[in-house]
Design an enzyme around this catalytic site. Structure first.
Site, PDB file in Angstrom:
ATOM      1  N   ALA A  14       0.787  -1.241   0.000  1.00 49.39           N
ATOM      2  CA  ALA A  14       0.000   0.000   0.000  1.00 49.39           C
ATOM      3  C   ALA A  14       0.819   1.291   0.000  1.00 49.39           C
ATOM      4  CB  ALA A  14      -0.947   0.008   1.197  1.00 49.39           C
ATOM      5  N   SER A  38       7.108  -3.133   0.687  1.00 48.22           N
ATOM      6  CA  SER A  38       8.235  -4.040   0.475  1.00 48.22           C
ATOM      7  C   SER A  38       9.573  -3.373   0.744  1.00 48.22           C
ATOM      8  CB  SER A  38       8.213  -4.617  -0.942  1.00 48.22           C
ATOM      9  OG  SER A  38       8.254  -3.575  -1.886  1.00 48.22           O
ATOM     10  N   TYR A 156       1.682 -13.312 -15.362  1.00 45.04           N
ATOM     11  CA  TYR A 156       0.758 -12.389 -14.685  1.00 45.04           C
ATOM     12  C   TYR A 156      -0.694 -12.854 -14.847  1.00 45.04           C
ATOM     13  CZ  TYR A 156      -1.282  -7.895 -13.254  1.00 45.04           C
ATOM     14  OH  TYR A 156      -1.992  -6.913 -12.608  1.00 45.04           O
ATOM     15  N   ALA A 158      -1.790 -15.893 -15.481  1.00 49.63           N
ATOM     16  CA  ALA A 158      -1.999 -17.130 -14.717  1.00 49.63           C
ATOM     17  C   ALA A 158      -2.184 -16.816 -13.236  1.00 49.63           C
ATOM     18  CB  ALA A 158      -0.814 -18.072 -14.915  1.00 49.63           C
ATOM     19  N   LYS A 160      -3.274 -13.989 -11.882  1.00 51.44           N
ATOM     20  CA  LYS A 160      -4.509 -13.237 -11.626  1.00 51.44           C
ATOM     21  C   LYS A 160      -5.759 -14.082 -11.889  1.00 51.44           C
ATOM     22  CE  LYS A 160      -2.676  -9.394 -10.208  1.00 51.44           C
ATOM     23  NZ  LYS A 160      -2.844  -8.967  -8.808  1.00 51.44           N
TER      24      LYS A 160
END
Length: 248
Positions: A14, A38, A156, A158, A160
């Site tokens: 976020a 991160s 990506y 796969a 999602k």
């Protein structure tokens, strides 16, 4: 009217983009916000201060949702500080785009781990608390690419698409305990990432969208607000496309 007054939300990834937009809208609607980032501690501190100024409790945690043990520890830490968890937004995600013939095993695995395994890790970690409370709303960030696919994004897409299957299964498992699970599939959302793209490319995308504009982070955040609030009390197992009509 504050739709999330007194509720506590965890939002992964976020410190910028869509996740940041969700955190802002949630805080404005009275939610206490625990969020993960991160790497950018500075951006996280700025967001923490901004949310706290809105009169809610807010805290950033440096945590990797793709790591099973880190996800468990995060949830324990959030409960210790905030007391409970009412809403989980699984938003952390990355792309490592390439044609299938050029994509490396590492780039495939990394995207699946960050985008899909993190959803499993975090949902499993919050499940105990939500079961005890006999309520909760889990919102997983998918993508229009997970619904229809996209050349150059096999990893990506796969990940999602996997999020959608996971969402529907969790909705079936936890519905009897009043825990709802839905997915959001954003289309072309204009963020810091898209700002780096060529203007002509961006305009080309806008022209192909029925509403003739890219989405804003607030457009996605408002959909999350609806699904997190009691206004959507009878909605679970659904995928909401926030895409300006791209998939129409």
């Amino acid at each position: 009217m504050k739709l999330l007054e007194g509720k506590t939300a965890i939002i992964t990834g976020a410190s910028r983009g869509i996740g940041r937009g969700i955190a802002e809208v949630f805080a404005k609607h009275g939610a206490n916000v625990a969020f993960t980032y991160s790497s950018s501690a500075e951006a996280a501190k700025v967001l923490e201060d901004e949310l706290t100024a809105l009169g809610v409790q807010a805290k950033g945690y440096q945590s990797n949702a793709a790591d099973f043990n880190e996800a468990q520890k995060l949830v324990d830490d959030v409960i210790a500080t905030f007391g409970t968890i009412d809403i989980l937004i699984n938003n952390a995600g990355i792309t490592k785009d390439n044609l299938l013939m050029r994509i490396s095993e590492e780039d495939f695995d990394t995207v699946i781990n960050v985008n899909l395994k993190s959803v499993f890790n975090m949902t499993k970690a919050v499940q105990k608390t939500m079961l005890k409370n006999r309520k909760g709303s889990i919102i997983n960030m998918s993508s229009v690419v997970g619904v229809k696919g996209n050349a150059g994004q096999t990893n990506y897409a796969a990940s999602k698409a996997g999020v959608i299957g996971f969402t529907k299964s969790v909705a079936l498992e936890l519905g009897s305990r009043n825990i709802r699970c839905n997915a959001i599939a954003p289309g072309f959302i204009e963020t810091e990432m898209t700002a780096k793209l060529n203007d002509d490319v961006v305009q080309g995308w806008r022209d192909g969208i029925p509403l003739k504009r890219g989405g804003t982070t607030e457009d996605v955040a408002n959909a999350c607000l609806f699904l997190a609030s009691d206004m959507s009390a009878y909605i679970t197992g659904q995928v909401m496309n926030v895409d300006g009509g791209m998939l129409t």
